[in-house]
Design a protein around this motif. Structure first.
Motif, short mmCIF file in Angstrom:
data_model
loop_
_atom_site.label_atom_id
_atom_site.label_comp_id
_atom_site.label_asym_id
_atom_site.label_seq_id
_atom_site.Cartn_x
_atom_site.Cartn_y
_atom_site.Cartn_z
N SER A 113 56.87 38.21 47.88
CA SER A 113 55.94 38.74 47.18
C SER A 113 54.56 37.73 47.42
O SER A 113 54.65 36.55 47.26
N PHE A 114 53.34 38.66 47.45
CA PHE A 114 52.17 37.78 47.66
C PHE A 114 52.04 37.13 46.18
O PHE A 114 51.21 35.99 46.24
N THR A 115 52.20 37.90 45.03
CA THR A 115 51.79 37.32 43.86
C THR A 115 52.57 36.06 43.51
O THR A 115 52.10 35.04 42.89
N ALA A 116 53.67 35.87 43.80
CA ALA A 116 54.51 34.83 43.51
C ALA A 116 54.29 33.85 44.43
O ALA A 116 54.01 32.36 43.94
N ALA A 117 53.82 34.01 45.72
CA ALA A 117 53.23 33.08 46.78
C ALA A 117 51.84 32.38 45.98
O ALA A 117 51.81 31.15 46.08
N ALA A 118 51.18 33.39 45.37
CA ALA A 118 49.82 32.77 44.91
C ALA A 118 50.20 31.82 43.95
O ALA A 118 49.45 30.96 43.62
N ASP A 119 51.15 32.22 43.05
CA ASP A 119 51.54 31.35 41.61
C ASP A 119 51.77 30.07 42.19
O ASP A 119 51.66 28.87 41.72
N GLU A 120 52.64 30.05 43.34
CA GLU A 120 53.35 28.71 43.97
C GLU A 120 52.22 27.80 44.39
O GLU A 120 52.13 26.67 44.16
N LEU A 121 51.25 28.65 45.11
CA LEU A 121 50.23 27.81 45.91
C LEU A 121 48.97 27.53 44.97
O LEU A 121 48.05 26.70 45.52
N GLY A 122 48.73 28.08 43.68
CA GLY A 122 47.84 28.08 42.71
C GLY A 122 46.50 28.47 43.42
O GLY A 122 45.46 27.96 43.03
N VAL A 123 46.57 29.68 43.91
CA VAL A 123 45.60 30.59 44.40
C VAL A 123 45.48 31.93 44.12
O VAL A 123 46.62 32.17 43.23
N THR A 124 44.66 32.80 44.21
CA THR A 124 44.84 34.15 43.78
C THR A 124 45.42 35.07 44.82
O THR A 124 45.82 34.55 45.84
N GLN A 125 46.21 36.07 44.20
CA GLN A 125 46.93 36.85 45.23
C GLN A 125 46.04 37.53 46.29
O GLN A 125 46.57 37.78 47.31
N ALA A 126 44.73 37.88 45.95
CA ALA A 126 43.82 38.21 46.89
C ALA A 126 43.71 37.33 48.00
O ALA A 126 43.56 37.76 49.28
N ALA A 127 43.55 36.03 47.77
CA ALA A 127 43.54 34.85 48.71
C ALA A 127 44.70 34.95 49.83
O ALA A 127 44.57 34.76 50.94
N VAL A 128 45.81 35.13 49.24
CA VAL A 128 47.22 35.20 49.87
C VAL A 128 47.19 36.29 50.78
O VAL A 128 47.58 36.25 52.04
N SER A 129 46.94 37.49 50.15
CA SER A 129 46.66 38.75 51.11
C SER A 129 45.75 38.67 52.14
O SER A 129 46.03 38.98 53.16
N HIS A 130 44.70 37.99 51.80
CA HIS A 130 43.63 38.02 53.07
C HIS A 130 43.97 37.02 54.23
O HIS A 130 43.58 37.40 55.15
#
Length: 317
Positions: A22-39
């Motif tokens: 999940s990109f959303t869960a990854a973003a929560d773990e890393l403290g960034v936005t979902q868009a940043a993870v996807s990018h």
């Protein structure tokens, strides 16, 4: 010679997304936005020329290429974490494997005295009711109850054991007269089920026989697996326990327990508590310091705490 890796900064995002699917869960773990993870993952895919995730409306799933990269990244991060742990300064640690009742009734109440002598070490109290082997890569000692047959180790007997009735002072409140052993028969008798532990140890039948009360009808008996539980039940006024001298010494000295009768039975000579340590310990080693401290403590009488006068004598060793 290592090669520089383009897109290295995207690997944490990839690892988190692969772990969570999940990109959303990854973003929560890393403290960034979902868009940043996807990018970051999209840039990594473009660099490698492969798809790492199959994207659907509700989830993402690793492709075969993604599985290959995940295995490599997870392994690399584990190696990095292990290397970083090795770089951190760590305190030496002593593992003490110890029988439950000895731990709660004798060792733990005195542990702060040992720690005051060696403030630079950590201690792990490993409660065990079975014979353990000393772990080769650790500072490790054991306090075992049994016959002391440990041919490969240094073994120190921690004294003889005497078994005697003990109870709360409140249990025998009433007219001031010397208690008669027959008074026991109107109280709940508390004892330890030593037979379940493979040991032949004095019980209430043995004590009553020695008190010339063999065959006399008695009331209820409550049995425990651990001595500390029987002793605590006696402190709470739930009956009269058969306690052994090492474990009841502090409670007698503090007045939490009294000995209503003088008759005490010596435990079988072959049974005792033993300190087990490696042979040839270097002077000043953690194990040697613990051994020296323990042998001094076990030889000292329990400290008498000021308070109500206790009608007791010091337990014999």
């Amino acid at each position: 010679m290592s090669r520089p890796i383009r897109g290295f900064g995207a690997l944490p995002s990839f690892a988190a997304a692969a772990r969570w699917q999940s990109f959303t869960a990854a973003a929560d773990e890393l403290g960034v936005t979902q868009a940043a993870v996807s990018h970051q993952i999209r840039e990594l895919e473009e660099q490698l020329g492969v798809k790492l995730f199959q994207r659907t409306a509700r989830a993402v799933r690793l492709t075969a290429s993604g599985e290959i990269l995940k295995k490599a990244v997870d392994g690399a991060f584990e190696d990095i974490a292990e290397a970083m742990a090795q770089l951190k300064p760590t305190k030496p640690s002593l593992r003490v494997s110890v029988a439950p009742s000895f731990a709660s009734k004798w060792l733990v109440p005195r542990l702060d005295r040992f720690l005051a002598q060696v403030p630079e070490i950590d201690v792990f109290i490993d409660v065990q009711n079975r014979i353990v082997e000393l772990l080769g890569r650790e500072h490790h000692v054991a306090i075992q109850f049994g016959v002391g047959t440990f041919p490969d180790y240094q073994v120190d007997r921690l004294g003889d054991e005497y078994i005697m009735p003990v109870c709360s002072p409140a249990l025998l409140q009433g007219p001031r007269r010397k208690p008669d052993p027959r008074d026991l028969l109107r109280h709940t008798l508390l004892e330890v089920d030593w037979h379940s532990q493979g040991a032949n140890w004095p019980n209430w039948e043995t004590w009553l026989d020695a008190a010339n009360l063999k065959g006399v009808r008695r009331g209820r008996t409550v049995r425990f697996v651990h001595s500390a539980l029987a002793i605590q039940a006696a402190i709470e006024g739930q009956g009269i326990a058969l306690g052994d001298s090492t474990l009841i010494g502090d409670d007698l000295a503090a007045g939490r327990l009294i000995k209503p009768f003088d008759l005490a039975l010596r435990g079988p000579k072959q049974f005792a508590y033993f300190l087990v340590s490696r042979r040839g310990l270097a002077k000043g080693s953690i194990e040697a310091q613990f051994r020296d401290w323990l042998l001094r403590e076990i030889a000292a009488p329990p400290a008498v705490k000021r308070g109500p006068v206790s009608r007791t004598r010091k337990p014999r060793r």
